[in-house]
Design a protein around this motif. Structure first.
Motif, PDB file in Angstrom:
ATOM      1  N   ARG A  94      37.207  37.027  47.097  1.00  0.00           N
ATOM      2  CA  ARG A  94      37.971  37.039  48.355  1.00  0.00           C
ATOM      3  C   ARG A  94      37.224  37.856  49.412  1.00  0.00           C
ATOM      4  NH1 ARG A  94      42.610  37.676  46.210  1.00  0.00           N
ATOM      5  NH2 ARG A  94      42.622  39.943  46.155  1.00  0.00           N
ATOM      6  N   ALA A  95      36.660  38.994  49.012  1.00  0.00           N
ATOM      7  CA  ALA A  95      35.913  39.829  49.946  1.00  0.00           C
ATOM      8  C   ALA A  95      34.706  39.082  50.495  1.00  0.00           C
ATOM      9  CB  ALA A  95      35.489  41.131  49.262  1.00  0.00           C
ATOM     10  N   VAL A  96      33.958  38.429  49.630  1.00  0.00           N
ATOM     11  CA  VAL A  96      32.776  37.667  50.061  1.00  0.00           C
ATOM     12  C   VAL A  96      33.197  36.546  51.007  1.00  0.00           C
ATOM     13  CG1 VAL A  96      30.918  36.135  49.279  1.00  0.00           C
ATOM     14  CG2 VAL A  96      31.425  38.238  48.010  1.00  0.00           C
ATOM     15  N   GLU A  97      34.255  35.840  50.657  1.00  0.00           N
ATOM     16  CA  GLU A  97      34.749  34.741  51.496  1.00  0.00           C
ATOM     17  C   GLU A  97      35.172  35.242  52.874  1.00  0.00           C
ATOM     18  OE1 GLU A  97      38.833  32.196  51.482  1.00  0.00           O
ATOM     19  OE2 GLU A  97      37.705  32.219  49.601  1.00  0.00           O
ATOM     20  N   ARG A  98      35.867  36.353  52.929  1.00  0.00           N
ATOM     21  CA  ARG A  98      36.337  36.880  54.216  1.00  0.00           C
ATOM     22  C   ARG A  98      35.183  37.367  55.080  1.00  0.00           C
ATOM     23  NH1 ARG A  98      41.902  39.396  51.859  1.00  0.00           N
ATOM     24  NH2 ARG A  98      43.013  37.430  51.997  1.00  0.00           N
ATOM     25  N   LEU A  99      34.189  37.981  54.476  1.00  0.00           N
ATOM     26  CA  LEU A  99      33.015  38.394  55.246  1.00  0.00           C
ATOM     27  C   LEU A  99      32.304  37.180  55.821  1.00  0.00           C
ATOM     28  CD1 LEU A  99      31.715  41.272  52.958  1.00  0.00           C
ATOM     29  CD2 LEU A  99      32.653  41.504  55.278  1.00  0.00           C
ATOM     30  N   ARG A 100      32.166  36.140  55.029  1.00  0.00           N
ATOM     31  CA  ARG A 100      31.541  34.912  55.531  1.00  0.00           C
ATOM     32  C   ARG A 100      32.376  34.293  56.645  1.00  0.00           C
ATOM     33  NH1 ARG A 100      29.709  32.943  49.651  1.00  0.00           N
ATOM     34  NH2 ARG A 100      27.770  34.141  49.575  1.00  0.00           N
ATOM     35  N   GLY A 101      33.706  34.347  56.515  1.00  0.00           N
ATOM     36  CA  GLY A 101      34.596  33.808  57.548  1.00  0.00           C
ATOM     37  C   GLY A 101      34.463  34.534  58.878  1.00  0.00           C
ATOM     38  N   LEU A 102      34.054  35.791  58.835  1.00  0.00           N
ATOM     39  CA  LEU A 102      33.824  36.564  60.051  1.00  0.00           C
ATOM     40  C   LEU A 102      32.366  36.477  60.513  1.00  0.00           C
ATOM     41  CD1 LEU A 102      35.893  39.764  59.193  1.00  0.00           C
ATOM     42  CD2 LEU A 102      36.404  38.105  61.000  1.00  0.00           C
ATOM     43  N   ASP A 103      31.584  35.617  59.885  1.00  0.00           N
ATOM     44  CA  ASP A 103      30.162  35.442  60.195  1.00  0.00           C
ATOM     45  C   ASP A 103      29.405  36.754  60.038  1.00  0.00           C
ATOM     46  OD1 ASP A 103      27.868  34.006  60.859  1.00  0.00           O
ATOM     47  OD2 ASP A 103      28.095  34.409  62.998  1.00  0.00           O
ATOM     48  N   VAL A 104      29.725  37.475  58.969  1.00  0.00           N
ATOM     49  CA  VAL A 104      29.078  38.750  58.683  1.00  0.00           C
ATOM     50  C   VAL A 104      27.849  38.498  57.825  1.00  0.00           C
ATOM     51  CG1 VAL A 104      29.340  40.907  57.389  1.00  0.00           C
ATOM     52  CG2 VAL A 104      31.155  40.146  58.938  1.00  0.00           C
ATOM     53  N   SER A 105      26.716  39.018  58.286  1.00  0.00           N
ATOM     54  CA  SER A 105      25.478  38.846  57.538  1.00  0.00           C
ATOM     55  C   SER A 105      25.075  40.101  56.783  1.00  0.00           C
ATOM     56  CB  SER A 105      24.353  38.414  58.479  1.00  0.00           C
ATOM     57  OG  SER A 105      24.196  39.356  59.511  1.00  0.00           O
ATOM     58  N   GLY A 106      25.808  41.188  56.938  1.00  0.00           N
ATOM     59  CA  GLY A 106      25.525  42.417  56.210  1.00  0.00           C
ATOM     60  C   GLY A 106      26.662  43.404  56.368  1.00  0.00           C
ATOM     61  N   LEU A 107      26.817  44.275  55.384  1.00  0.00           N
ATOM     62  CA  LEU A 107      27.911  45.247  55.359  1.00  0.00           C
ATOM     63  C   LEU A 107      27.344  46.651  55.234  1.00  0.00           C
ATOM     64  CD1 LEU A 107      30.996  45.885  55.089  1.00  0.00           C
ATOM     65  CD2 LEU A 107      30.687  45.591  52.613  1.00  0.00           C
ATOM     66  N   VAL A 108      27.845  47.561  56.063  1.00  0.00           N
ATOM     67  CA  VAL A 108      27.505  48.976  55.980  1.00  0.00           C
ATOM     68  C   VAL A 108      28.709  49.686  55.379  1.00  0.00           C
ATOM     69  CG1 VAL A 108      26.876  51.052  57.274  1.00  0.00           C
ATOM     70  CG2 VAL A 108      26.010  48.808  58.010  1.00  0.00           C
ATOM     71  N   VAL A 109      28.481  50.409  54.287  1.00  0.00           N
ATOM     72  CA  VAL A 109      29.548  51.127  53.589  1.00  0.00           C
ATOM     73  C   VAL A 109      29.269  52.617  53.689  1.00  0.00           C
ATOM     74  CG1 VAL A 109      30.688  51.522  51.369  1.00  0.00           C
ATOM     75  CG2 VAL A 109      29.965  49.213  52.015  1.00  0.00           C
ATOM     76  N   ILE A 110      30.243  53.360  54.210  1.00  0.00           N
ATOM     77  CA  ILE A 110      30.148  54.812  54.294  1.00  0.00           C
ATOM     78  C   ILE A 110      31.119  55.374  53.273  1.00  0.00           C
ATOM     79  CG2 ILE A 110      30.370  56.845  55.777  1.00  0.00           C
ATOM     80  CD1 ILE A 110      30.107  54.861  58.185  1.00  0.00           C
ATOM     81  N   GLY A 111      30.609  56.095  52.280  1.00  0.00           N
ATOM     82  CA  GLY A 111      31.486  56.640  51.249  1.00  0.00           C
ATOM     83  C   GLY A 111      30.701  57.325  50.151  1.00  0.00           C
ATOM     84  N   GLY A 112      31.398  57.631  49.089  1.00  0.00           N
ATOM     85  CA  GLY A 112      30.810  58.326  47.953  1.00  0.00           C
ATOM     86  C   GLY A 112      30.394  57.381  46.848  1.00  0.00           C
ATOM     87  N   GLU A 113      30.295  57.928  45.650  1.00  0.00           N
ATOM     88  CA  GLU A 113      29.789  57.183  44.502  1.00  0.00           C
ATOM     89  C   GLU A 113      30.577  55.914  44.222  1.00  0.00           C
ATOM     90  OE1 GLU A 113      29.728  55.830  40.454  1.00  0.00           O
ATOM     91  OE2 GLU A 113      31.356  57.081  41.195  1.00  0.00           O
ATOM     92  N   GLY A 114      31.891  55.998  44.206  1.00  0.00           N
ATOM     93  CA  GLY A 114      32.707  54.813  43.930  1.00  0.00           C
ATOM     94  C   GLY A 114      32.568  53.747  45.004  1.00  0.00           C
ATOM     95  N   SER A 115      32.514  54.180  46.259  1.00  0.00           N
ATOM     96  CA  SER A 115      32.375  53.241  47.372  1.00  0.00           C
ATOM     97  C   SER A 115      31.035  52.527  47.331  1.00  0.00           C
ATOM     98  CB  SER A 115      32.512  53.994  48.700  1.00  0.00           C
ATOM     99  OG  SER A 115      33.737  54.675  48.758  1.00  0.00           O
TER     100      SER A 115
END
Length: 141
Positions: free
Chosen positions: A90-111
């Protein structure tokens, strides 16, 4: 225009808003759109029909307004592993639906572990350490 997405995940830590601001400025300089995903991975995997409360378009002017705010402008949340009940797909599908070509994640080890799962599923990810738990190697002060 291609889009990047950004989220903050886990506990609030100093510098999260400054990191969002910097990514917003750099994306704008390169002609990329930036979508801020609210509530960490929860906002990515549990939103209802792309509700506008779950994401926001960020530009350099937004970034300038938030750099000095406490907490995280995008809000955060503790979220379960990104593998239950089809949430990774679902996450991959939603990112593609928003025309997202990359994701930046700010967080710790679990993130950042969740970002690795998304990368394994084909979503290019960049991790920015944002932790008060010192749970990432080589980030000690």
């Amino acid at each position: 225009m291609a889009n990047l997405a950004i989220l903050t995940s886990g506990g609030d830590s100093p510098g999260m808003n400054a990191a969002i601001s910097t990514v917003a400025r750099c994306a704008a300089q390169r002609g990329l759109g930036l979508i801020g995903l609210r509530h960490g991975f929860n906002g990515l995997t549990h939103w209802n029909d792309l509700n506008d409360e779950d994401y926001i378009f960020l530009g350099p002017e937004t970034g300038l307004d938030i750099a000095d705010r406490p907490g995280t402008f995008l809000k955060t949340g503790q979220s379960p592993a990104l593998i239950f009940n089809g949430s990774l797909e679902r996450a991959v599908e939603r990112l593609r639906g928003l025309d997202v070509s990359g994701l930046v994640v700010i967080g710790g080890e679990g993130s950042l572990a969740k970002a690795c799962r998304l990368a394994d599923a084909g979503v290019p990810c960049v991790g920015i350490p944002g932790t008060i738990a010192n749970d990432l190697a080589y980030t000690e002060a």
